[in-house]
Design a protein around this motif. Structure first.
Motif, mmCIF file in Angstrom:
data_model
loop_
_atom_site.group_PDB
_atom_site.id
_atom_site.type_symbol
_atom_site.label_atom_id
_atom_site.label_comp_id
_atom_site.label_asym_id
_atom_site.label_seq_id
_atom_site.Cartn_x
_atom_site.Cartn_y
_atom_site.Cartn_z
ATOM 1 N N ILE A 130 0.836 -1.216 0.000
ATOM 2 C CA ILE A 130 0.000 0.000 0.000
ATOM 3 C C ILE A 130 0.871 1.267 0.000
ATOM 4 O O ILE A 130 1.830 1.372 0.756
ATOM 5 N N GLU A 131 0.481 2.197 -0.858
ATOM 6 C CA GLU A 131 1.182 3.489 -0.944
ATOM 7 C C GLU A 131 1.206 4.177 0.421
ATOM 8 O O GLU A 131 0.253 4.055 1.185
ATOM 9 N N GLU A 132 2.247 4.948 0.700
ATOM 10 C CA GLU A 132 2.360 5.611 2.000
ATOM 11 C C GLU A 132 1.262 6.654 2.234
ATOM 12 O O GLU A 132 0.772 6.814 3.337
ATOM 13 N N GLU A 133 0.917 7.379 1.141
ATOM 14 C CA GLU A 133 -0.127 8.401 1.312
ATOM 15 C C GLU A 133 -1.242 8.172 0.312
ATOM 16 O O GLU A 133 -1.406 8.920 -0.650
ATOM 17 N N GLY A 139 -7.667 4.645 -7.654
ATOM 18 C CA GLY A 139 -6.265 4.308 -7.904
ATOM 19 C C GLY A 139 -5.316 4.903 -6.884
ATOM 20 O O GLY A 139 -5.744 5.327 -5.815
ATOM 21 N N SER A 140 -4.008 4.875 -7.294
ATOM 22 C CA SER A 140 -2.920 5.381 -6.427
ATOM 23 C C SER A 140 -2.915 4.722 -5.051
ATOM 24 O O SER A 140 -2.564 5.338 -4.046
ATOM 25 N N LEU A 165 -8.075 -2.909 -11.143
ATOM 26 C CA LEU A 165 -7.093 -3.874 -10.638
ATOM 27 C C LEU A 165 -6.631 -3.465 -9.226
ATOM 28 O O LEU A 165 -6.531 -4.300 -8.315
ATOM 29 N N GLU A 166 -6.412 -2.177 -9.043
ATOM 30 C CA GLU A 166 -5.969 -1.710 -7.716
ATOM 31 C C GLU A 166 -7.041 -1.994 -6.668
ATOM 32 O O GLU A 166 -6.748 -2.404 -5.547
ATOM 33 N N TYR A 167 -8.279 -1.780 -7.063
ATOM 34 C CA TYR A 167 -9.383 -2.034 -6.133
ATOM 35 C C TYR A 167 -9.419 -3.515 -5.736
ATOM 36 O O TYR A 167 -9.550 -3.867 -4.560
ATOM 37 N N ASN A 168 -9.265 -4.379 -6.769
ATOM 38 C CA ASN A 168 -9.304 -5.819 -6.471
ATOM 39 C C ASN A 168 -8.151 -6.241 -5.566
ATOM 40 O O ASN A 168 -8.328 -7.010 -4.629
ATOM 41 N N LEU A 169 -6.981 -5.706 -5.876
ATOM 42 C CA LEU A 169 -5.816 -6.079 -5.055
ATOM 43 C C LEU A 169 -6.000 -5.586 -3.628
ATOM 44 O O LEU A 169 -5.727 -6.302 -2.670
ATOM 45 N N PHE A 170 -6.521 -4.362 -3.502
ATOM 46 C CA PHE A 170 -6.738 -3.799 -2.162
ATOM 47 C C PHE A 170 -7.718 -4.686 -1.377
ATOM 48 O O PHE A 170 -7.487 -5.016 -0.212
#
Ligand SMILES: Nc1ncnc2c1ncn2[C@@H]1O[C@H](COP(=O)(O)OP(=O)(O)OP(=O)(O)O)[C@@H](O)[C@H]1O
Length: 905
Positions: free
Chosen positions: A415-418, A426-427, A527-532
């Motif tokens: 997970i991104e820091e911010e 995304g992000s 894809l980011e949503y699924n991974l999260f």
């Protein structure tokens, strides 16, 4: 119904299934409410009430709230005891012909509110389920935000009320039989502000309850969970579980265990005692500041704050358990540097309990996971520091503290820091975690370079010098060629649009590039949503480990906080005994000493036992500090039993099974009871429920009625509690009825104490020191003067006192047979008082003492009027020669003399 529009028909149909809820009906960007719901909500939320044409002659009352502001409005309604059913559109309106399908996706009730932003993080939000069988109550209490889930059974109304007071639930669900029990349900809803819902009988079907618990905990029998002896408790817990599934329609996997407990494990405190002792909030303002919790709470985490509150709400009665807590605090105080280091590491730790619950019911966002990681990264340091400790509980914490390295590193790498709060923009995912994400991200960011490269290449291939690649929303990317270069356009290009002085084309290569660039963003977001979601589920699967660690953190936080408070406040470790002796040297009130400036608090001793020092009658003027003294004793005992150090020089605390207080006028006019009725109800409750192991704090019993009735009741109460055959409870009894001091000597276990004051002219100085003996008068007028009562009223009051005293003398004359022991006693009390203060008094006391030795008739009479028995006064008195007078005349003469001496004194 026929006359209604189709949409209103749908509304009515859904509403009919949720009659006891306010229905938030989603309509585009708003939640709308209609009819009665609209009238209620517009009033409660202060929003405009409008109307909607619903097909009938009359317009339906309507009001609405924007969907993005739903949380605030929802919590406001729920906080006021309403239930809200949230009805969403479950189809895309664009794709639907006719009415969009709608369903209730969640019901929010006071006890199931998951919105951690509006809940107090230092307090649990409990839902309590009660099953009443006719003589026994099954009780199950759950906090859905933390996963705490308890079960017990009690066999009396009082014990049930004690449990309700202890947990202070915001909502109670119950079976219908509960409504006809002896419990005053109006009191629950009106005074305690609890939302009470009786549920249909099927919720309490035993088989169904057991099955739903078995299914939830994935067990074939509940015996393994220690629930064998809790048949009614299990029914209450089963009903709670079903209610949660009904309302949440969500994952409840964070409810990992159902903990049985027996109520006899804890000290019993009734609701007025909790209020009077101001354990977690003040009596009047209902604020934390000024309460015991306020003094003791130096916790760093929300989990610690909640646990400390529960320690205060349920002090222990088992000596070993108390000693274990005291050992932990002792060790943390002997290792101040390590303790403070520990507290440093606790500082950045978020509310792990509520975070993991959010993770479980899938409402945690990426920022929640970062908060999680920040917290987990502190655990190895804490574990390392805990290693050096030896006490039982600190060792247990060490063992239970799983540092959750795997989860920490999963979040760290993924997970991104911010990250943003949203999960669909995304992000979120860190680069390097997933190849496809990296590729798509590259495609998105590098797309512009690729376009520039293609533009250059096509310019070179075709020789069209002003060739440009451009973009608009309708055609996407295209190649634009001005009319002067049209002859150079290759046949393979397809024309898209003709402008006045240019043509627009696309090529297969450009199309491919466009697909990559535009598709990349959509693909990337999903894809980011699924991974999260996957990461969140992986963490959710570890809920039990995380909860165990969270509890360990809460404990170390509480012990470190208690240790720090002890060190800063100069508290000492109490000795705990089971001999029934309460012996406190230089005790202080933990809150009042903080409220007054410059260390002005005067410490006091307390000694009570189960024999000759069972009941202390405490007299003294108003404002002298009687209440403070009595509450301080109760608080010191309570603090010791919750496992805390105490504000005293020395303390020997005999464990008490319950503390009862009857303090001041906590009248309850709202519930239709007069001040005196409330007072007597509380007295009745105390006399019925106290044991000879209890501690009673009784302040001015009987003052709510006429003097003689009040005095008689107070007198009888003292006789009852001091008698070991009747009750025999350790008691501090403050009173303005000085007649009660006559009980000393008559009843072996009763002792008189008073709070010393010094007169200075017309005024008094409060010495705040408790001394042996009874007070001579109340100084009510002096206190009234201090309070600013007008001079004229004070003067008139003085006249009246004088008149009344003369009458009083006539009364006393009838009982002239003063026992000769009186003088001896009074001088002892004066001596005690004087030892602390006024030099002048010391001299007079020694004179009085020598006079006491002579024991003449005059001196006895003198002591009866509390006149200082110094030699010169005795001489003057002798000169009056009252021995030759009738008792009546002697007393009148004495009274005048007493006044003269007092004025001079
Ligand atoms: N030991 C003490 N040291 C310093 N100040 C004290 C002490 N005890 C009480 N006080 C101060 O005196 C005030 C009055 O005390 P308290 O309410 O206990 O008096 P009281 O005797 O119970 O009065 P009343 O009979 O009117 O109820 C307290 O608010 C506190 O500020």
């Amino acid at each position: 119904m026929e006359q209604l529009t189709p949409m209103m028909q749908q509304y009515m149909e859904i509403k009919s299934q949720y009659k006891d809820c306010i229905l938030f009906y989603r309509l585009g960007d708003f939640y709308e409410m209609f009819f009665e719901d609209a009238i209620t909500a517009s009033k409660e939320l202060e929003i405009t009430l409008t109307g909607k044409n619903c097909g009938q002659d009359e317009r339906a009352p309507m009001c609405g709230i924007p969907y993005h502001a739903v949380d605030g409005y929802l919590s406001k309604l729920v906080g006021r005891g309403f239930k809200v059913a949230i009805c969403e559109q479950v189809e895309d309106p664009k794709m639907t012909k006719g009415i969009v399908k709608r369903e209730v996706i969640r019901i929010v009730t006071p006890g199931t509110n998951l919105n951690t932003q509006v809940l107090d993080e230092t307090k649990n939000n409990y839902l309590m389920g009660i099953f009443y069988s006719g003589d026994v109550y099954g009780i199950s209490t759950v906090d859905v935000t933390t996963g705490d889930y308890f079960v017990t059974e009690v066999d009396t109304d009082r014990k049930l009320i004690d449990e309700i007071n202890k947990f202070a639930p915001t909502e109670i669900i119950c079976n219908e039989a509960f409504l006809i029990s002896n419990i005053d349900t109006k009191d629950l809803t009106n005074r305690l502000n609890i939302s009470l819902s009786p549920l249909e009988p099927w919720y309490y079907d035993e088989e169904l309850c057991v099955r739903s618990l078995n299914q939830h905990f994935k067990v074939s029998s509940l015996d393994g969970l220690g629930l064998k002896d809790y048949t009614l408790g299990v029914i209450a817990a089963g009903a709670v579980m079903q209610y949660l599934y009904e309302t949440q329609k969500n994952s409840l996997s964070h409810l990992t265990s159902l903990t049985p407990y027996v109520t006899s494990k804890y000290m019993i405190l009734d609701s007025s005692t909790r209020r009077n002792l101001e354990l977690v909030e003040t009596l009047r303002e209902k604020q934390k500041r000024g309460s015991l919790l306020w003094v003791l709470d130096k916790t760093k985490t929300a989990m610690g704050a909640r646990l400390l509150r529960s320690y205060i709400e349920q002090p222990l009665i088992n000596q070993d358990e108390i000693e274990n807590r005291l050992d932990a605090i002792t060790e943390l105080n002997e290792n101040v540097i390590t303790r403070e280091e520990l507290r440093e590491y606790l500082n950045p730790i978020y509310d792990l309990e509520r975070l993991i619950s959010k993770v479980s019911y899938k409402s945690a966002n990426p920022r929640d996971l970062i908060a999680f990681k920040t917290s987990l990264s502190m655990l190895p340091h804490i574990k390392f520091l805990l290693k050096s400790f030896n006490s039982k509980l600190l060792n247990e914490i060490y063992d239970n503290l799983d540092i959750l390295e795997d989860i920490c590193s999963l979040i760290e790498t993924s997970i991104e820091e911010e990250p943003p709060i949203g999960i669909k923009e995304g992000s979120i995912i860190k680069s390097g975690y997933h190849e496809e994400v990296d590729k798509l991200r590259k495609a998105k960011t590098e797309g512009k370079t690729w376009l520039a490269e293609l533009e250059g290449k096509e310019r070179e291939n075709t020789g069209i010098k002003n060739l440009r690649i451009k973009y608009n929303k309708v055609f996407g990317y295209y190649l634009e060629v001005t009319n002067s270069y049209q002859n150079l356009v290759p046949d393979t290009w397809s024309r898209k649009q003709t402008l006045a002085n240019a043509e627009r084309y696309i090529t297969p290569e450009l199309k491919e590039l466009e697909d990559m660039i535009l598709g990349a963003e959509d693909k990337l977001f999903s894809l980011e949503y699924n991974l999260f979601s996957e990461i969140r589920d992986t963490i959710a699967a570890e809920v039990k480990r995380i909860q165990t660690t969270a509890k360990a953190i809460a404990k170390i936080d509480v012990f470190a906080s208690l240790a720090l408070v002890a060190e800063r406040g100069g508290y000492i470790r109490p000795n705990i005994n089971t001999d029934g002796i309460i012996d406190i040297k230089n005790g202080r009130h933990p809150v009042v000493e903080k409220m007054i400036s410059n260390d002005l608090f005067v410490s006091n001793d307390t000694y009570l036992n189960n024999k000759d020092k069972r009941v202390s009658i405490i007299t003294g003027p108003n404002m002298a500090g009687k209440s403070t003294y009595m509450r301080q004793t109760a608080l010191i005992v309570l603090m010791a039993q919750l496992g805390s150090f105490v504000p005293a020089l020395e303390a020997n605390i005999g464990i008490v099974d319950r503390i009862f207080t009857r303090v001041g006028a906590s009248d309850d006019l709202a519930s239709g009871q007069s001040t005196f009725m409330v007072e007597m109800t509380e007295v009745a409750n105390i006399l019925r429920n106290a044991t000879n192991n209890s501690l009673l704090i009784l302040d001015e019993i009987g003052r709510g009625t006429s003097t003689f009735d009040g005095l008689s009741i107070a007198w009888a109460v003292v006789e009852h509690i001091s008698n070991s055959k009747l009750l025999g409870a350790k008691t501090l009894f403050a009173t303005h009825y000085h007649e009660l001091t006559e009980l000393e000597g008559k009843i072996e276990s009763v002792n008189n104490y008073c709070i010393a004051v010094k007169e200075q002219g017309e005024d008094i100085v409060f010495l705040r020191k408790i001394i042996k003996g009874g007070a001579d008068k109340s100084y009510g007028i002096q206190v009234a003067k201090l309070a600013g009562v007008p001079e004229s009223v004070l003067n008139r009051a003085k006249e009246i006192v004088e008149e009344l005293s003369n009458n009083d003398i006539a009364e006393k004359a009838k009982r002239i047979d003063v026992d000769s022991a009186h003088l001896g006693k009074d001088t002892t009390s004066l001596a005690d008082g004087a030892a602390y203060e006024d030099k002048l008094v010391v001299q007079e006391v020694s004179a009085a003492k020598s006079a006491a030795g002579k024991k003449t008739e005059i001196e006895n009479q003198l002591s009866f009027f509390s006149v200082p028995a110094s030699d010169d006064i005795i001489m003057e008195l002798r000169e009056l020669d009252i021995n030759g007078l009738t008792p009546m005349d002697a007393l009148n003469t004495l009274y005048k003399f007493q006044k003269k001496i007092k004025d001079r004194w």
